[in-house]
Write a protein that holds these residues in place. Sequence first.
Motif, PDB file in Angstrom:
ATOM      1  N   SER A   1       0.839  -1.188   0.000  1.00  0.00           N
ATOM      2  CA  SER A   1       0.000   0.000   0.000  1.00  0.00           C
ATOM      3  C   SER A   1       0.876   1.240   0.000  1.00  0.00           C
ATOM      4  CB  SER A   1      -0.936  -0.009   1.196  1.00  0.00           C
ATOM      5  OG  SER A   1      -0.242   0.292   2.384  1.00  0.00           O
ATOM      6  N   GLY A   2       0.289   2.360  -0.367  1.00  0.00           N
ATOM      7  CA  GLY A   2       1.050   3.594  -0.420  1.00  0.00           C
ATOM      8  C   GLY A   2       1.624   4.005   0.922  1.00  0.00           C
ATOM      9  N   LEU A   3       0.853   3.837   1.980  1.00  0.00           N
ATOM     10  CA  LEU A   3       1.341   4.209   3.310  1.00  0.00           C
ATOM     11  C   LEU A   3       2.519   3.334   3.713  1.00  0.00           C
ATOM     12  CD1 LEU A   3       1.039   6.010   5.754  1.00  0.00           C
ATOM     13  CD2 LEU A   3      -0.669   4.440   6.643  1.00  0.00           C
ATOM     14  N   ARG A   4       2.416   2.044   3.446  1.00  0.00           N
ATOM     15  CA  ARG A   4       3.516   1.125   3.756  1.00  0.00           C
ATOM     16  C   ARG A   4       4.754   1.528   2.964  1.00  0.00           C
ATOM     17  NH1 ARG A   4       1.724  -3.947   1.819  1.00  0.00           N
ATOM     18  NH2 ARG A   4       2.489  -3.186  -0.166  1.00  0.00           N
ATOM     19  N   ASN A   5       4.573   1.841   1.682  1.00  0.00           N
ATOM     20  CA  ASN A   5       5.707   2.249   0.857  1.00  0.00           C
ATOM     21  C   ASN A   5       6.335   3.534   1.380  1.00  0.00           C
ATOM     22  OD1 ASN A   5       5.168   0.043  -0.696  1.00  0.00           O
ATOM     23  ND2 ASN A   5       4.618   1.173  -2.538  1.00  0.00           N
ATOM     24  N   ARG A   6       5.500   4.498   1.763  1.00  0.00           N
ATOM     25  CA  ARG A   6       6.023   5.769   2.274  1.00  0.00           C
ATOM     26  C   ARG A   6       6.847   5.540   3.541  1.00  0.00           C
ATOM     27  NH1 ARG A   6       1.838  10.322   3.277  1.00  0.00           N
ATOM     28  NH2 ARG A   6       1.938  10.406   1.024  1.00  0.00           N
ATOM     29  N   ARG A   7       6.350   4.685   4.439  1.00  0.00           N
ATOM     30  CA  ARG A   7       7.058   4.408   5.703  1.00  0.00           C
ATOM     31  C   ARG A   7       8.412   3.758   5.475  1.00  0.00           C
ATOM     32  NH1 ARG A   7       1.994   1.991   9.081  1.00  0.00           N
ATOM     33  NH2 ARG A   7       1.103   3.980   9.705  1.00  0.00           N
ATOM     34  N   THR A   8       8.541   2.971   4.411  1.00  0.00           N
ATOM     35  CA  THR A   8       9.790   2.264   4.144  1.00  0.00           C
ATOM     36  C   THR A   8      10.667   2.996   3.137  1.00  0.00           C
ATOM     37  OG1 THR A   8       8.747   0.877   2.450  1.00  0.00           O
ATOM     38  CG2 THR A   8       8.790   0.021   4.711  1.00  0.00           C
ATOM     39  N   GLY A   9      10.278   4.215   2.738  1.00  0.00           N
ATOM     40  CA  GLY A   9      11.075   5.012   1.830  1.00  0.00           C
ATOM     41  C   GLY A   9      10.913   4.665   0.367  1.00  0.00           C
ATOM     42  N   MET A  10       9.944   3.809   0.036  1.00  0.00           N
ATOM     43  CA  MET A  10       9.696   3.450  -1.362  1.00  0.00           C
ATOM     44  C   MET A  10       8.754   4.479  -1.987  1.00  0.00           C
ATOM     45  SD  MET A  10       9.225  -0.662  -0.851  1.00  0.00           S
ATOM     46  CE  MET A  10       8.804  -0.927  -2.563  1.00  0.00           C
ATOM     47  N   SER A  11       8.665   4.469  -3.314  1.00  0.00           N
ATOM     48  CA  SER A  11       7.779   5.410  -3.996  1.00  0.00           C
ATOM     49  C   SER A  11       6.319   5.011  -3.793  1.00  0.00           C
ATOM     50  CB  SER A  11       8.102   5.467  -5.486  1.00  0.00           C
ATOM     51  OG  SER A  11       7.816   4.229  -6.095  1.00  0.00           O
ATOM     52  N   VAL A  12       5.455   6.003  -3.784  1.00  0.00           N
ATOM     53  CA  VAL A  12       4.016   5.784  -3.633  1.00  0.00           C
ATOM     54  C   VAL A  12       3.386   5.872  -5.017  1.00  0.00           C
ATOM     55  CG1 VAL A  12       1.894   6.642  -2.597  1.00  0.00           C
ATOM     56  CG2 VAL A  12       4.037   6.730  -1.305  1.00  0.00           C
ATOM     57  N   GLU A  13       2.729   4.797  -5.431  1.00  0.00           N
ATOM     58  CA  GLU A  13       2.105   4.731  -6.746  1.00  0.00           C
ATOM     59  C   GLU A  13       0.648   5.175  -6.663  1.00  0.00           C
ATOM     60  OE1 GLU A  13       3.744   3.959  -9.502  1.00  0.00           O
ATOM     61  OE2 GLU A  13       5.582   3.602  -8.376  1.00  0.00           O
ATOM     62  N   PRO A  14       0.090   5.655  -7.771  1.00  0.00           N
ATOM     63  CA  PRO A  14      -1.344   5.963  -7.790  1.00  0.00           C
ATOM     64  C   PRO A  14      -2.155   4.691  -7.558  1.00  0.00           C
ATOM     65  CG  PRO A  14      -0.262   6.770  -9.784  1.00  0.00           C
ATOM     66  CD  PRO A  14       0.728   5.934  -9.053  1.00  0.00           C
TER      67      PRO A  14
END
Length: 81
Positions: A1-14
């Motif tokens: 999910s976008g929130l999980r990606n943001r927390r781990t420094g990964m890009s957030v996809e639409p």
Amino acid sequence: SGLRNRRTGMSVEPAFLVSCRELNLEVNRLQHGDIVEIHAQVVFAGRGPLASFTCEVFRRGERLASGSVNVYEGDRVPNGV
């Protein structure tokens, strides 16, 4: 999910809303300027682009809406969808 990606420094996809189930709306409308708090819990999020969440929307502690949503995460909608 976008929130999980943001927390781990990964890009957030639409993400695209695919469906909404068991939607319960407990108010008729929101007022301009209302501040709402959205709670979402992952039900399913595999390695693929589909994910499912249960969600609730609150205003000053009052639940306004609840339901389940399914989303497709990615930068393009696949053919046939």
